[in-house]
Design a protein around this motif. Structure first.
Motif: not given
Length: 439
Positions: A160-172, A174-176, A290-296
């Protein structure tokens, strides 16, 4: 003489345990990282609509309510096909069915690059829910065929760490993509994001056909003695588990409805985070994607450490209820505090991190409940039932949050609603007899 015999017996028992640990380590390194990556991609394709909203809503003229309804209608399709999908997995095997799920959702996710009207948005979100139905409960059921209950909380947490990892990797990411690809070949940044982030799902789906094994007995990478160790552990567990229930009886079992309520409550908070986190951060005054993605990514980083700590502790102490109640109340506390700190990006991130850490920790710990109560097709049905009903709360977190934001021009009412649902979930967990799940 007796001391020598006891020492020899202890040494033999220690060697057996050491060999067993080595076998389970081999299994874990073989299947869990692959499944975790699959979950990361699944979660990214499910919730990247929250990031697309930052541009898509303006480009297509979508209101908060339109976005919320589209985000939520995914879970209607998910609900309708969840139980049939998991029964298909039980019948046809994980290798074929999980591969089918990933390929179809990848293709549909790419289709979002071509939407232009609310109705197209609604239809594709509904079809995406149909396609992805059965994935998470299917994986949980699949892991239960490899690991006994006293090992599953930690293993499920790793998956289930795939879920937070998707936020850590995916949000920046997606912003990029939304910022860097905007205007390329005449497409908006959100269109490129949908298209490019869908490709890994199709590739991993094809890999499932060749990489996964449906049962312990079919695993060619295990030798006979290793298979016997795994099968013996499952046989010992089955002696302590309620016999395989008939599928129809699950729907009349009060326990199944209780754990479905628990799932509904904590998943309300989960999608309050994943579908709206970029919007919440933007409302504090951050504008650059990008900033929103990094903070997310920050709340998800905190969640990884919390998930592992609680899961390891739950397995060590063979205690499930309070290890689930405490994270649930962490989530409620975080959301209750948010209305008072929206003026500050830093303080908002602190309480969003508390909320995310608690809510995302609930997922791996929750799945220890049904796997302790049922087995076989009955377990597959109970998992699918609770997950499908639970994921209807995605509709709550989508449509209701959007409606409340449109109506009040604020997120505060939504924060209170989510906190209330998490509190109800914690109370429902407390009503489960400890002896039923603590092992």
């Amino acid at each position: 003489m007796e001391t020598t015999v006891e020492t020899g017996a202890a040494g033999t028992a220690g060697a057996v345990r050491s060999h067993e640990e080595a076998v389970y380590s081999k299994v874990t390194w073989r299947i869990v990282p692959f499944l975790m990556v699959c979950f990361l991609v699944a979660y990214l394709d499910r919730v990247n609509v929250g990031f697309a909203k930052l541009q898509m809503a303006h480009d297509l003229g979508f209101s908060e309510t339109i976005y919320g309804l589209g985000a939520g209608v995914f879970f209607i399709g998910y609900f309708l096909f969840e139980v049939p999908s998991n029964l298909c997995l039980h019948r046809f095997g994980a290798r074929m069915w999980i591969g089918r799920i990933m390929i179809t959702w990848g293709l549909l996710s790419a289709g979002f690059a071509f939407i232009s009207t609310p109705n197209e948005f609604y239809v594709l979100r509904f079809l995406l829910g149909l396609a992805e139905a059965g994935f998470t409960p299917g994986i949980v059921y699949y892991l239960s065929t490899w690991y006994p209950s006293h090992r599953r909380a930690k293993i499920t947490a790793i998956y289930c760490m795939g879920s937070p990892l998707s936020g850590i990797i995916g949000n920046p990411l997606s912003g990029l993509l939304m910022g860097g690809m905007a205007g390329v070949s005449g497409w908006h940044g959100w269109q490129w994001m949908f298209m490019l982030e869908a490709i890994p799902a199709v590739i991993l789906g094809i890999m499932c056909f060749f990489y996964l094994d449906d049962t312990i007995g079919k695993a060619k990478w295990l030798i006979s003695s290793e298979k016997r160790i795994l099968e013996k552990a499952k046989e010992e567990e089955n002696k302590l588990t309620v016999p395989d229930a008939r599928v129809g009886k699950i729907f009349t079992d009060p326990r199944a409805w209780l754990i479905s309520l628990i799932c509904f409550c904590y998943v309300t908070g989960q999608y309050g985070i994943t579908l709206w986190l970029p919007t919440f951060i933007k409302s504090t005054g951050v504008s650059d994607p990008l900033h929103i993605g990094l903070l997310s990514a920050i709340p998800y980083i905190c969640a990884i450490f919390t998930m592992f700590f609680f899961a390891r502790s739950a397995d060590k102490h063979c205690e499930r209820r309070w290890h689930l109640i405490v994270p649930c109340m962490m989530g409620a506390t975080g959301f209750l505090a948010l209305p008072y700190v929206t003026h500050s990006t830093t303080l908002s991130l602190v309480f969003l991190s508390i909320a995310a850490s608690g809510i995302l920790t609930c997922t791996p710990l929750f799945w220890s409940l049904p796997t302790a109560m049922w087995s076989g097709a009955g377990l597959a049905t109970a998992i699918a039932m609770s997950n499908s009903i639970g994921n209807l709360s995605g509709f709550t977190s989508g449509f209701v949050v959007g409606y409340l934001r449109d109506m009040t021009q604020s997120s505060n009412a939504a924060f209170y609603m989510i906190a209330a649902m998490l509190t109800i979930g914690a109370f429902a967990i407390w009503t489960i007899p400890a002896k039923l799940v603590n092992r």
